[in-house]
Scaffold this active site. Structure first.
Site, short mmCIF file in Angstrom:
data_model
loop_
_atom_site.label_atom_id
_atom_site.label_comp_id
_atom_site.label_asym_id
_atom_site.label_seq_id
_atom_site.Cartn_x
_atom_site.Cartn_y
_atom_site.Cartn_z
N LYS A 144 0.84 -1.20 0.00
CA LYS A 144 0.00 0.00 0.00
C LYS A 144 0.88 1.26 0.00
CE LYS A 144 -0.39 0.00 5.03
NZ LYS A 144 -1.12 -0.62 6.14
N TYR A 148 14.12 30.57 8.60
CA TYR A 148 12.97 31.29 9.17
C TYR A 148 12.97 31.21 10.69
CZ TYR A 148 10.82 31.18 4.51
OH TYR A 148 10.54 31.33 3.18
C1 LIG Z 1 -0.42 -1.69 6.81
C2 LIG Z 1 -1.10 -2.92 7.16
C3 LIG Z 1 -0.38 -4.09 7.38
C4 LIG Z 1 1.14 -4.12 7.47
O1 LIG Z 1 1.54 -3.53 8.68
P1 LIG Z 1 3.09 -3.44 9.09
O2 LIG Z 1 3.11 -2.90 10.46
O3 LIG Z 1 3.70 -2.49 8.10
O4 LIG Z 1 3.63 -4.80 8.95
C5 LIG Z 1 -1.08 -5.25 7.57
N1 LIG Z 1 -2.43 -5.26 7.55
C6 LIG Z 1 -3.16 -4.14 7.35
C7 LIG Z 1 -4.63 -4.21 7.37
C8 LIG Z 1 -2.53 -2.93 7.15
O5 LIG Z 1 -3.26 -1.83 6.97
#
Ligand SMILES: *Cc1c(COP(=O)(O)O)cnc(C)c1O
Length: 456
Positions: free
Chosen positions: A67, A307
């Site tokens: 993702k 800044y």
């Molecule tokens: C992002 C996610 C994962 C992976 O999580 P990590 O901590 O990066 O291993 C697994 N399941 C779901 C539903 C997620 O949203």
């Protein structure tokens, strides 16, 4: 090596060198992803879940969670490297990324793809079903919408029933589950859905040292099993179950079930520094973020930097511009303060590795991070240090041990008060992604799925 082969290897390395030089001339910062590290991390995770099985127990399958553009590493390259390392599933939150994976030629004979962040009225369920993408359902509305699309298509949808075991995000709650079970029965009897999975997500699996959190995870596991019982009794038993993110994949072997879903581990990081660093688990960070210095100049003691004058040079020194800013995902909260005088605040900024002729030095963001750039106090005279405009500096990389001290995304997370996930996923799209070791890791048909100019 034959002369022909030698010749073609030479041509290939010339092309890769040209790609690298072109990237530097297009943008003064680059993300470099080591595909071999990604592949090897997946191999390590697959090997880990294949150990210590009960007699007759099959090793769980492993999903590469890709993702958010592969946690900022690039969706397609990350997916291909994960598959090369033995993943048999890919997962994305957003459905459009699942569709992009199929459109890139990762077809259903090669792996399953699960997507989970749908919205009943707007998600293109028909496209997902057509492309053999597994769909998470966690509301009656989404279940109805999936069934409707499948009925119109004349093709059953593969669904994974998301249950809320205590995370409080997506999924059916125990109270609302009877209504869901009725619909699941009805739609599977009609043949418009196939109940493939039951799944849930853990809230605190990354803190194995906090007893309260371990208890909370135990309660989530109990809830998960109760949901399974209810599905079995209703005759809509899941074929597979999955619950484990990276943290649980590494430290909760009893809840690997038929499938695990590591994300951050694939990219070479531990979910929480409390779990020890990633080397403990044989994982190697795959991403390097580097930049080429802009103006390097001498400034006097007491000079305000950036800044808000939150950094006043403690001595006569030189400064260098690093041409990446918050528009590139360099978090403004990683600014570095050194205010002498009444409003005295000291806070080191994000670390940067700078090569000098006295060896490498880890220096820090000095003053506020700006939109396109930040400034580093070189803590010495640039000419004496041999630091020049155009030099490549490293914001973070694999770390590479003591004798090659290099910051990691964890160090930036600490400087910015966040987690490595946000550091990596936050790097803006205008920073080019370049890939190392494609020829070592991927088949030629997979290499053809990548942007040829991104290979270095
Ligand atoms: C992002 C996610 C994962 C992976 O999580 P990590 O901590 O990066 O291993 C697994 N399941 C779901 C539903 C997620 O949203």
């Amino acid at each position: 090596m034959s002369e022909n082969k030698q010749q073609s290897e030479f041509v290939k390395s010339e092309v890769l060198a040209e790609n690298y030089a072109r990237a530097l001339s297009v943008y003064p910062g680059q993300v470099i992803v080591d595909l071999k590290a990604l592949r090897d991390n997946m191999r390590t995770l697959v090997a880990r879940v294949s150990r210590d099985l009960q007699p007759g127990q099959n090793a769980p399958e492993v999903m590469g969670v890709v993702k958010a553009d592969g946690y900022g590493h690039g969706l397609i390259p990350s997916a291909l490297a994960a598959l090369a390392g033995g993943a048999t599933w890919l997962g994305t939150a957003q459905p459009y990324e699942a569709l992009r994976l199929r459109a890139a030629g990762i077809d259903s004979s090669r792996c399953h793809i699960l997507t989970w962040l749908t919205s009943a009225p707007t998600t293109r369920f028909a496209d997902l079903i057509t492309e053999n993408i597994d769909i998470s359902v966690g509301s009656i509305d989404s279940l109805d919408a999936v069934a409707f699309a499948a009925r119109n298509l004349g093709k059953p949808a593969r669904v994974h029933v998301k249950v809320d075991t205590g995370f409080g995000r997506n999924g059916f709650t125990p109270e609302g589950f009877n209504a869901a079970l009725e619909k699941l029965q009805q739609y599977s009897n009609e043949g418009v859905i196939e109940v493939i999975g039951q799944w849930s997500h853990l809230a605190v699996a990354d803190s194995p040292d906090v007893p309260e959190f371990v208890d909370a995870t135990d309660r989530q596991i109990n809830q998960f099993n109760e949901f399974t019982e209810r599905m079995r009794e209703a005759n809509v038993a899941p074929k597979i179950r999955h619950l484990a993110n990276t943290a649980a994949t590494l430290n909760r072997p009893e809840i690997r079930f038929e499938l695990v879903r590591p994300g951050i581990g694939l990219y070479g990081y531990e979910p929480d520094p409390a779990m020890g660093d990633s080397q403990t688990y044989g994982l190697q960070p795959a991403m390097t973020l580097q930049a080429q210095l802009g103006t390097v100049k001498a400034v006097e003691e007491g000079h305000g930097i950036s800044y808000g004058r939150t950094y006043l040079t403690p001595n006569n020194t030189s400064t260098a511009i690093v041409p990446l800013g918050y528009a590139d995902g360099i978090l403004r909260s990683a600014s570095g303060f050194d205010m002498q005088g009444a409003r005295h605040v000291d806070k080191p900024g994000g670390p940067v590795r700078v090569e000098t002729n006295k060896g490498a030095r880890i220096l820090n963001v000095s003053g506020r991070v700006c939109m396109d750039q930040f400034i580093v106090d070189l803590k010495g005279d640039a000419a004496e240090l041999g630091v020049r405009e155009g030099d490549t500096v490293t914001l973070f990389g694999p770390g590479r041990g003591v004798e090659f001290a290099e910051p990691t995304a964890d160090d930036w997370a600490e400087a910015a008060g966040t987690i490595s996930y946000e550091i990596m996923t936050g790097i803006g799209p205008r920073v080019p992604r370049l890939y190392r070791n494609a020829y070592e890791v991927l088949s030629s048909s997979d290499i053809a799925k990548l942007d040829a100019k991104s290979l270095i």
